[in-house]
Design a protein around this motif. Structure first.
Motif, PDB file in Angstrom:
ATOM      1  N   ALA A 164       0.807  -0.989   0.052  1.00 34.53           N
ATOM      2  CA  ALA A 164      -0.220   0.083  -0.091  1.00 34.53           C
ATOM      3  C   ALA A 164       0.894   1.230  -0.158  1.00 34.53           C
ATOM      4  O   ALA A 164       0.552   2.310  -0.272  1.00 34.53           O
ATOM      5  CB  ALA A 164      -1.035  -0.163   1.037  1.00 34.53           C
ATOM      6  N   PHE A 165       2.172   1.119   0.527  1.00 36.81           N
ATOM      7  CA  PHE A 165       2.964   2.317   0.454  1.00 36.81           C
ATOM      8  C   PHE A 165       3.968   2.407  -0.675  1.00 36.81           C
ATOM      9  O   PHE A 165       4.579   3.520  -0.603  1.00 36.81           O
ATOM     10  CB  PHE A 165       3.727   2.275   2.019  1.00 36.81           C
ATOM     11  N   THR A 166       3.999   1.484  -1.382  1.00 35.39           N
ATOM     12  CA  THR A 166       5.158   1.452  -2.661  1.00 35.39           C
ATOM     13  C   THR A 166       4.373   1.231  -3.963  1.00 35.39           C
ATOM     14  O   THR A 166       4.556   0.144  -4.608  1.00 35.39           O
ATOM     15  CB  THR A 166       6.118   0.475  -2.374  1.00 35.39           C
ATOM     16  N   PRO A 167       3.488   2.126  -4.195  1.00 35.31           N
ATOM     17  CA  PRO A 167       2.824   1.859  -5.613  1.00 35.31           C
ATOM     18  C   PRO A 167       3.633   1.778  -6.922  1.00 35.31           C
ATOM     19  O   PRO A 167       3.360   1.159  -7.826  1.00 35.31           O
ATOM     20  CB  PRO A 167       1.872   3.271  -5.754  1.00 35.31           C
ATOM     21  N   GLY A 168       4.814   2.408  -6.624  1.00 33.65           N
ATOM     22  CA  GLY A 168       5.774   2.262  -7.807  1.00 33.65           C
ATOM     23  C   GLY A 168       6.895   1.084  -7.766  1.00 33.65           C
ATOM     24  O   GLY A 168       7.638   0.750  -8.427  1.00 33.65           O
ATOM     25  N   ARG A 169       6.307   0.092  -6.674  1.00 35.28           N
ATOM     26  CA  ARG A 169       7.304  -0.986  -6.337  1.00 35.28           C
ATOM     27  C   ARG A 169       8.757  -0.810  -6.122  1.00 35.28           C
ATOM     28  O   ARG A 169       9.488  -1.311  -6.868  1.00 35.28           O
ATOM     29  CB  ARG A 169       6.943  -2.083  -7.441  1.00 35.28           C
ATOM     30  N   ASP A 170       8.983   0.337  -5.606  1.00 36.64           N
ATOM     31  CA  ASP A 170      10.543   0.584  -5.045  1.00 36.64           C
ATOM     32  C   ASP A 170      11.295  -0.791  -4.560  1.00 36.64           C
ATOM     33  O   ASP A 170      12.200  -1.149  -4.596  1.00 36.64           O
ATOM     34  CB  ASP A 170      10.726   1.505  -4.248  1.00 36.64           C
ATOM     35  N   ILE A 171      10.201  -1.351  -3.950  1.00 34.85           N
ATOM     36  CA  ILE A 171      10.591  -2.593  -3.199  1.00 34.85           C
ATOM     37  C   ILE A 171      10.021  -3.687  -4.007  1.00 34.85           C
ATOM     38  O   ILE A 171       8.763  -4.066  -3.813  1.00 34.85           O
ATOM     39  CB  ILE A 171      10.164  -2.598  -1.678  1.00 34.85           C
ATOM     40  N   PRO A 172      10.784  -4.865  -4.676  1.00 36.39           N
ATOM     41  CA  PRO A 172      10.015  -5.815  -5.304  1.00 36.39           C
ATOM     42  C   PRO A 172       9.409  -6.829  -4.433  1.00 36.39           C
ATOM     43  O   PRO A 172       9.530  -6.919  -3.172  1.00 36.39           O
ATOM     44  CB  PRO A 172      11.419  -6.477  -5.951  1.00 36.39           C
ATOM     45  N   ARG A 173       8.562  -7.569  -4.924  1.00 42.87           N
ATOM     46  CA  ARG A 173       7.875  -8.555  -4.439  1.00 42.87           C
ATOM     47  C   ARG A 173       8.760  -9.922  -4.074  1.00 42.87           C
ATOM     48  O   ARG A 173       9.802  -9.926  -4.766  1.00 42.87           O
ATOM     49  CB  ARG A 173       6.536  -9.084  -5.252  1.00 42.87           C
ATOM     50  N   HIS A 174       8.242 -10.626  -3.057  1.00 41.12           N
ATOM     51  CA  HIS A 174       9.101 -12.038  -2.859  1.00 41.12           C
ATOM     52  C   HIS A 174       8.826 -12.890  -3.891  1.00 41.12           C
ATOM     53  O   HIS A 174       7.888 -12.826  -4.738  1.00 41.12           O
ATOM     54  CB  HIS A 174       8.485 -12.236  -1.405  1.00 41.12           C
ATOM     55  N   ARG A 175       9.645 -13.883  -3.972  1.00 42.85           N
ATOM     56  CA  ARG A 175       9.788 -15.014  -4.913  1.00 42.85           C
ATOM     57  C   ARG A 175      10.116 -16.275  -3.950  1.00 42.85           C
ATOM     58  O   ARG A 175      11.006 -16.260  -3.058  1.00 42.85           O
ATOM     59  CB  ARG A 175      10.652 -14.828  -6.031  1.00 42.85           C
ATOM     60  N   HIS A 176       9.667 -17.471  -4.282  1.00 49.47           N
ATOM     61  CA  HIS A 176       9.922 -18.716  -3.918  1.00 49.47           C
ATOM     62  C   HIS A 176      11.096 -19.285  -4.824  1.00 49.47           C
ATOM     63  O   HIS A 176      11.035 -19.303  -5.957  1.00 49.47           O
ATOM     64  CB  HIS A 176       8.935 -19.743  -3.739  1.00 49.47           C
ATOM     65  N   LEU A 177      12.165 -19.830  -4.154  1.00 47.42           N
ATOM     66  CA  LEU A 177      13.290 -20.386  -4.635  1.00 47.42           C
ATOM     67  C   LEU A 177      13.426 -21.854  -4.505  1.00 47.42           C
ATOM     68  O   LEU A 177      13.336 -22.359  -3.565  1.00 47.42           O
ATOM     69  CB  LEU A 177      14.548 -19.597  -4.562  1.00 47.42           C
ATOM     70  N   SER A 178      13.974 -22.593  -5.671  1.00 50.81           N
ATOM     71  CA  SER A 178      14.334 -23.733  -5.421  1.00 50.81           C
ATOM     72  C   SER A 178      15.657 -24.124  -4.916  1.00 50.81           C
ATOM     73  O   SER A 178      16.248 -22.942  -4.605  1.00 50.81           O
ATOM     74  CB  SER A 178      14.361 -24.614  -7.035  1.00 50.81           C
ATOM     75  N   ARG A 179      15.930 -25.207  -4.434  1.00 52.59           N
ATOM     76  CA  ARG A 179      17.131 -25.534  -3.730  1.00 52.59           C
ATOM     77  C   ARG A 179      18.262 -25.102  -4.898  1.00 52.59           C
ATOM     78  O   ARG A 179      19.237 -24.336  -4.277  1.00 52.59           O
ATOM     79  CB  ARG A 179      17.419 -26.916  -3.703  1.00 52.59           C
ATOM     80  N   ALA A 180      18.130 -25.319  -6.001  1.00 53.32           N
ATOM     81  CA  ALA A 180      19.533 -25.019  -7.052  1.00 53.32           C
ATOM     82  C   ALA A 180      19.518 -23.423  -6.931  1.00 53.32           C
ATOM     83  O   ALA A 180      20.446 -22.910  -7.081  1.00 53.32           O
ATOM     84  CB  ALA A 180      19.034 -25.665  -8.396  1.00 53.32           C
ATOM     85  N   ALA A 181      18.435 -22.865  -7.067  1.00 51.08           N
ATOM     86  CA  ALA A 181      18.331 -21.457  -7.345  1.00 51.08           C
ATOM     87  C   ALA A 181      18.766 -20.715  -6.006  1.00 51.08           C
ATOM     88  O   ALA A 181      19.417 -19.644  -5.966  1.00 51.08           O
ATOM     89  CB  ALA A 181      16.815 -20.774  -7.763  1.00 51.08           C
ATOM     90  N   THR A 182      18.590 -21.328  -4.870  1.00 49.13           N
ATOM     91  CA  THR A 182      18.816 -20.659  -3.734  1.00 49.13           C
ATOM     92  C   THR A 182      20.449 -20.925  -3.748  1.00 49.13           C
ATOM     93  O   THR A 182      21.259 -19.557  -3.023  1.00 49.13           O
ATOM     94  CB  THR A 182      18.339 -21.390  -2.441  1.00 49.13           C
ATOM     95  N   LEU A 183      21.025 -22.077  -4.106  1.00 56.12           N
ATOM     96  CA  LEU A 183      22.702 -22.225  -3.788  1.00 56.12           C
ATOM     97  C   LEU A 183      23.026 -21.317  -5.111  1.00 56.12           C
ATOM     98  O   LEU A 183      24.194 -20.750  -4.902  1.00 56.12           O
ATOM     99  CB  LEU A 183      22.850 -23.539  -4.100  1.00 56.12           C
ATOM    100  N   ALA A 184      22.360 -20.983  -5.950  1.00 54.32           N
ATOM    101  CA  ALA A 184      22.912 -19.796  -7.039  1.00 54.32           C
ATOM    102  C   ALA A 184      23.084 -18.820  -6.544  1.00 54.32           C
ATOM    103  O   ALA A 184      23.949 -17.694  -6.771  1.00 54.32           O
ATOM    104  CB  ALA A 184      22.121 -20.048  -8.281  1.00 54.32           C
TER     105      ALA A 184
END
Length: 587
Positions: free
Chosen positions: A139-159
């Motif tokens: 509600a406070f970041t209409p321009g999305r200065d702060i990106p949204r969260h994402r779920h990462l797989s194990r491989a993406a996490t280690l990368a």
């Protein structure tokens, strides 16, 4: 020209002398005691309303808690588990203001990985919490200065964080908060307040409160002050006094007397380690245009952050009660071992004490509750008027300093008819006014100054649109464009600028807060101290004895801190740290 952008913001030696002389003759609308971020915020809030303001700080701006934080601007993800939704929502609102308007040059978005170590339930449970965190912040970041969260797989996490142990991590959730150089941000708040006419004085210790009468309910009408630059005393009279003294709130209570109500504040010690970038393997971001992520790890008592800090790491923090010296809290070997133990549980290559560049300890002012466990005490703030003319504010967290300041000033001006409402929610700090014009101009600025582009890019993140104040010194004297001895990330010009524009009075002010040489180098500033002292001496008129004394004081402070960090517990660490007195103590 906008009041916040003029040279009235320069905290020069001449400005300090003028403010010191004027305060003895004036009655100000609001006197603020305490030059941490909340006190600085209160001074700015009051001054930007058009009120006459004095701001007094016993040591240096941000010398206490406000230079020793985790350097995060965040909503407090873990507070969602405590169902503290209003606190998180308020903090996320302030995060958006700081990133978008108030201080975008000093507060930058930063991704964090929340590693998942258990089966499906953890991803669902943590995922719901992070989704709510995003929802509260959206509600406070209409321009999305702060990106949204994402779920990462194990491989993406280690990368994204290759130093993590693959046998421990099953994946992660990446979410975003923001990072700040806390000391430079507090300084920017002070300078902005000065730009609006506030009289600001560091090295000015309040020794007693002035009362309009002798009874316990007599109104507070000012304060008696000792100038620690020369030992003289003077009085500052005020229509209202705001005490934003954090873990020193009890001192104000003692000045009032035992019968007066006061805020009960407990100190919680937070210790942080600074590591070289090589200590923890980083992601390969070549050509990716990405940002190195940090980590947030659950611990038995709280959370642990692993935070990218330029080409270094900050690891913290502890959360333990502290009842010893408040001016110089000490980290013990037990604190350091605890942080390394928690960190090494998830790393492929363990980090050892030999890897540590710097260690710093700070005290959080927590509003006391029924529990003695500081990790369970409230992070909310409180404002109290114990007697007419005095407002006490304490608690809270760095991120919500502006709200705390606004609430305190609202209480203070309730006795001043016609005072306007707060303006600070949309007020840029020094360095932020033309940030969008200069943020991508490092190459152009470098070409005109002879300073390397990479160095100018670093200067931009410390000084914002006032970067030319530093580069102008280099153009006037090219020798000031050289890197500091032992601290190549900083220029000699920054030392001179710290004296001429940023109110630095002592060697420690420059090495610990105007720059971060004291925690970013293995020598902790000792190798840089003689050169920095020579530059300061020329600007402040120090003779050889004073210059040598500053260097000796600094070296003794570092030696005492190193000794304290070898001690096994708080009491022995405190005793070792007290072996080196504060440089201001000789007055």
């Amino acid at each position: 020209m906008h009041p916040g952008t003029t040279d009235r913001t320069l905290l020069s030696p001449e400005r300090r002398r003028a403010d010191r002389e004027a305060l003895a003759d004036e009655v100000v609308d609001v006197l603020v005691i305490g030059g941490g971020v909340t006190g600085a915020g209160a001074a700015l809030d009051a001054a930007s309303r058009g009120l006459s303001v004095a701001l007094l700080e016993a040591r240096d701006w941000a010398a206490g808690t406000s230079s020793r934080s985790s350097k995060l601007i965040h909503g407090g993800l873990r507070y969602l588990e405590q169902l503290a939704f209003p606190l998180v929502r308020e903090a996320l609102s302030e995060r958006a203001r700081l990133v978008g308007t108030i201080a975008p040059h000093l507060v930058t978005p930063l991704p964090f990985l929340l590693p998942l170590t258990a089966p499906v339930w953890q991803r669902a449970y943590y995922g719901a919490g992070v989704a709510l965190y995003d929802l509260l912040g959206a509600a406070f970041t209409p321009g999305r200065d702060i990106p949204r969260h994402r779920h990462l797989s194990r491989a993406a996490t280690l990368a994204a964080f290759p130093a993590l142990r693959g046998d421990v991590v099953r994946g992660a959730i990446r979410y975003w908060d923001a990072q700040v150089d806390d000391a430079r941000h507090t300084l920017a708040v002070v300078r902005t307040a000065a730009g609006y006419g506030a009289r600001v004085l560091s090295s000015a210790r309040v020794t007693s409160l002035l009362r309009d009468g002798t009874g316990p309910g007599a109104a507070v009408v000012g304060a008696r002050v000792t100038d620690l630059t020369d030992g003289t005393s003077f009085s500052v009279r005020a229509r209202s006094v705001v005490a934003a003294t954090g873990v020193w709130s009890d001192d104000i209570g003692r000045m009032l007397g035992a019968s007066a109500p006061s805020l009960k504040v407990r100190a919680s010690k937070g210790v942080h380690l600074v590591l070289p970038g090589s200590a923890i393997e980083r992601a390969d971001l070549t050509g990716a245009g990405g940002t190195q992520a940090g980590l947030i790890l659950r611990t038995p008592s709280s959370v642990l952050f692993v935070i990218p800090w330029g080409d270094r790491w900050i690891v913290g923090t502890t959360d333990t009660p502290w009842r010893l010296d408040r001016d110089h809290p000490a980290a013990s070997s037990a604190d350091i071992d605890y942080l390394l133990d928690q960190l090494n549980r998830v790393l492929v290559r363990p980090v050892g004490t030999d890897d540590i560049l710097g260690v710093y300890a700070g005290l959080r002012p927590l509003l006391a509750g029924e529990s003695d466990e500081t990790s369970r005490l409230s992070r909310e703030h409180a404002v109290l008027t114990p007697v007419p003319g005095l407002v006490l504010v304490a608690g809270g967290k760095y991120t919500t300093y502006r709200v705390m300041a606004e609430d305190a000033v609202d209480a203070a001006v309730s006795v001043l008819p016609g005072a306007p409402a707060s303006r600070t929610a949309r007020l840029p700090l020094v360095g932020a006014h033309r940030w969008n014009d200069v943020r991508g101009a490092a190459a152009e600025l470098a070409a005109g100054s002879g300073v390397p582009e990479e160095t100018v890019a670093h200067l931009l993140r410390r000084h914002g649109d006032r970067v030319d104040d530093v580069l102008r010194l280099v153009r006037q004297d090219p020798a000031l464009g050289r890197p500091l001895e032992g601290a190549p990330g900083y220029l000699a010009a920054e030392v001179l600028h710290a004296v001429l524009a940023e109110g630095a009075l002592h060697l420690d002010d420059v090495l610990t807060r105007r720059t971060r040489v004291s925690i970013e180098t293995a020598h902790r500033g000792v190798d840089s101290a003689p050169e920095v002292a020579r530059i300061m001496a020329a600007a402040l008129g120090w003779d050889d004895d004073r210059t040598d004394r500053e260097v000796s004081h600094y070296a003794a402070r570092v030696a005492a801190e190193r000794e304290s960090q070898r001690m096994p517990d708080d009491h022995t660490a405190d005793a070792a740290r007290l072996g080196a007195p504060d440089v201001r103590a000789h007055v």
